[in-house]
Design an enzyme around this catalytic site. Sequence first.
Site, PDB file in Angstrom:
ATOM      1  N   LYS A  38       0.835  -1.197   0.000  1.00  0.00           N
ATOM      2  CA  LYS A  38       0.000   0.000   0.000  1.00  0.00           C
ATOM      3  C   LYS A  38       0.874   1.252   0.000  1.00  0.00           C
ATOM      4  O   LYS A  38       2.084   1.191   0.213  1.00  0.00           O
ATOM      5  CB  LYS A  38      -0.910   0.003   1.236  1.00  0.00           C
ATOM      6  CG  LYS A  38      -0.164   0.052   2.564  1.00  0.00           C
ATOM      7  CD  LYS A  38      -1.126  -0.035   3.739  1.00  0.00           C
ATOM      8  CE  LYS A  38      -0.353   0.005   5.061  1.00  0.00           C
ATOM      9  NZ  LYS A  38      -1.253  -0.049   6.236  1.00  0.00           N
ATOM     10  N   ARG A 136      -9.655  -0.357  15.820  1.00  0.00           N
ATOM     11  CA  ARG A 136      -9.645   0.473  14.619  1.00  0.00           C
ATOM     12  C   ARG A 136     -10.698  -0.033  13.642  1.00  0.00           C
ATOM     13  O   ARG A 136     -11.608   0.683  13.276  1.00  0.00           O
ATOM     14  CB  ARG A 136      -8.236   0.446  14.010  1.00  0.00           C
ATOM     15  CG  ARG A 136      -7.951   1.535  13.017  1.00  0.00           C
ATOM     16  CD  ARG A 136      -6.480   1.586  12.640  1.00  0.00           C
ATOM     17  NE  ARG A 136      -6.007   0.376  11.982  1.00  0.00           N
ATOM     18  CZ  ARG A 136      -4.782   0.226  11.493  1.00  0.00           C
ATOM     19  NH1 ARG A 136      -3.902   1.217  11.623  1.00  0.00           N
ATOM     20  NH2 ARG A 136      -4.417  -0.886  10.897  1.00  0.00           N
ATOM     21  N   TYR A 264      11.890  32.235   3.569  1.00  0.00           N
ATOM     22  CA  TYR A 264      10.648  32.909   3.942  1.00  0.00           C
ATOM     23  C   TYR A 264      10.646  33.301   5.414  1.00  0.00           C
ATOM     24  O   TYR A 264      11.129  32.569   6.285  1.00  0.00           O
ATOM     25  CB  TYR A 264       9.450  31.994   3.682  1.00  0.00           C
ATOM     26  CG  TYR A 264       9.098  31.836   2.219  1.00  0.00           C
ATOM     27  CD1 TYR A 264       8.838  32.938   1.417  1.00  0.00           C
ATOM     28  CD2 TYR A 264       9.010  30.564   1.654  1.00  0.00           C
ATOM     29  CE1 TYR A 264       8.504  32.789   0.081  1.00  0.00           C
ATOM     30  CE2 TYR A 264       8.667  30.393   0.314  1.00  0.00           C
ATOM     31  CZ  TYR A 264       8.425  31.514  -0.462  1.00  0.00           C
ATOM     32  OH  TYR A 264       8.097  31.360  -1.785  1.00  0.00           O
ATOM     33  N   MET A 313       8.222  25.070  -0.413  1.00  0.00           N
ATOM     34  CA  MET A 313       7.471  24.049  -1.135  1.00  0.00           C
ATOM     35  C   MET A 313       8.387  23.193  -2.000  1.00  0.00           C
ATOM     36  O   MET A 313       8.218  21.963  -2.076  1.00  0.00           O
ATOM     37  CB  MET A 313       6.380  24.686  -2.004  1.00  0.00           C
ATOM     38  CG  MET A 313       5.515  23.664  -2.731  1.00  0.00           C
ATOM     39  SD  MET A 313       4.222  24.410  -3.749  1.00  0.00           S
ATOM     40  CE  MET A 313       3.160  25.113  -2.489  1.00  0.00           C
TER      41      MET A 313
END
Length: 368
Positions: A38, A136, A264, A313
């Site tokens: 997965k 779960r 930033y 990013m």
Amino acid sequence: MPKAQETLLEIDLNALKHNYNYITSKLKKDTKLLAVVKAFAYGSDANEVAIMLEELKVDYFAVAYIQEGVALRDAGIRTPILVLHPQPVNFKLMIDRCLEPNLYSFRVLEQFIAIASEAKQTNYPVHLKFNTGLNRLGFTMDDVDSLTSKLKQTSVIKTKSLFSHLAASEDMDERPFTLKQISLFKTIAEAFADKIGYMPLLHISNTSGVLNYPEAQFDMVRTGIGLYGFGNAEAVDKELKPVASLKSVISQIHQVNTGESVGYNRGFIAKSPQKSATIPIGHADGIGRFYGHGKGFVSINGKQAPIIGNVCMDMIMVNVTDIDCDEGDEVIIFGKDLDANRLAKQANTITYELLTAISQRVKRVFLK
């Protein structure tokens, strides 16, 4: 292998084969192996990984969602595929592609029977999950009577396996809890078989379960993280080989004077003359904003370069003041010689999250 000239993820299929052989060496002769592929095979490449494992004669695959199983079928995979968390809206597609559902509640059981009946199926293989403590997904011991009664009323489906999931098999301090889970699973399986008239395949162990609880192999075991080179224990990690290596390159080097900032929001301010290197990988690639400000580092020419300022990013900046390096030099984020565990720990997370977060836009390169 030539040095990286761009951001890429090297996937070593020889390492995958090594890990597969190590795990199977721990199994009893007749124990089947289910490979968990997965999340793009834990962030690598599910198709290539599955093709290799199918060549190695793996018994089963498991994915989380139906579309993951469809992708494997489209890649030519013919080995049985268990879908661990299917949604009823996709059941027709599941049947069309010969995928096998985990039925974990009466709601999904009834809806799958209805759709399989419409598709004129007989003895369609399904897997029933029981909750033994993870809380779960899954039926409970109290559901066995009603569940078997409902199953005996239909010939549309046939139970291929019963399974559960260990909650803390890697934590030996939780051994009493794990043994309680295993014991409860045995009780459930015996009660189910007594009511239904046959015993399906049984499986409860994950990678750590295989290594720490060999008595709980039952008919099949499931392995995910172990295939990709991590065993949740330092001693086991030494026996395994990381499959994925994340690499990049220095795009540009800047001289940063005292008082100047980098990135930033002026996330890094130089207290003395510094050199920074900009690398084309960022939070859109899986290197999250929880790194930076000295948390996390990469390796350049064998030396550690701390991540500084805020992760962007598409870029990170690292401090290379004391590193002899040039633009175009290779950068190692993690891999064979730089354990992914250490990067995960610096962000207070786990290797699973780091590996599966690597974006699909990162180029994959396969070593065979």
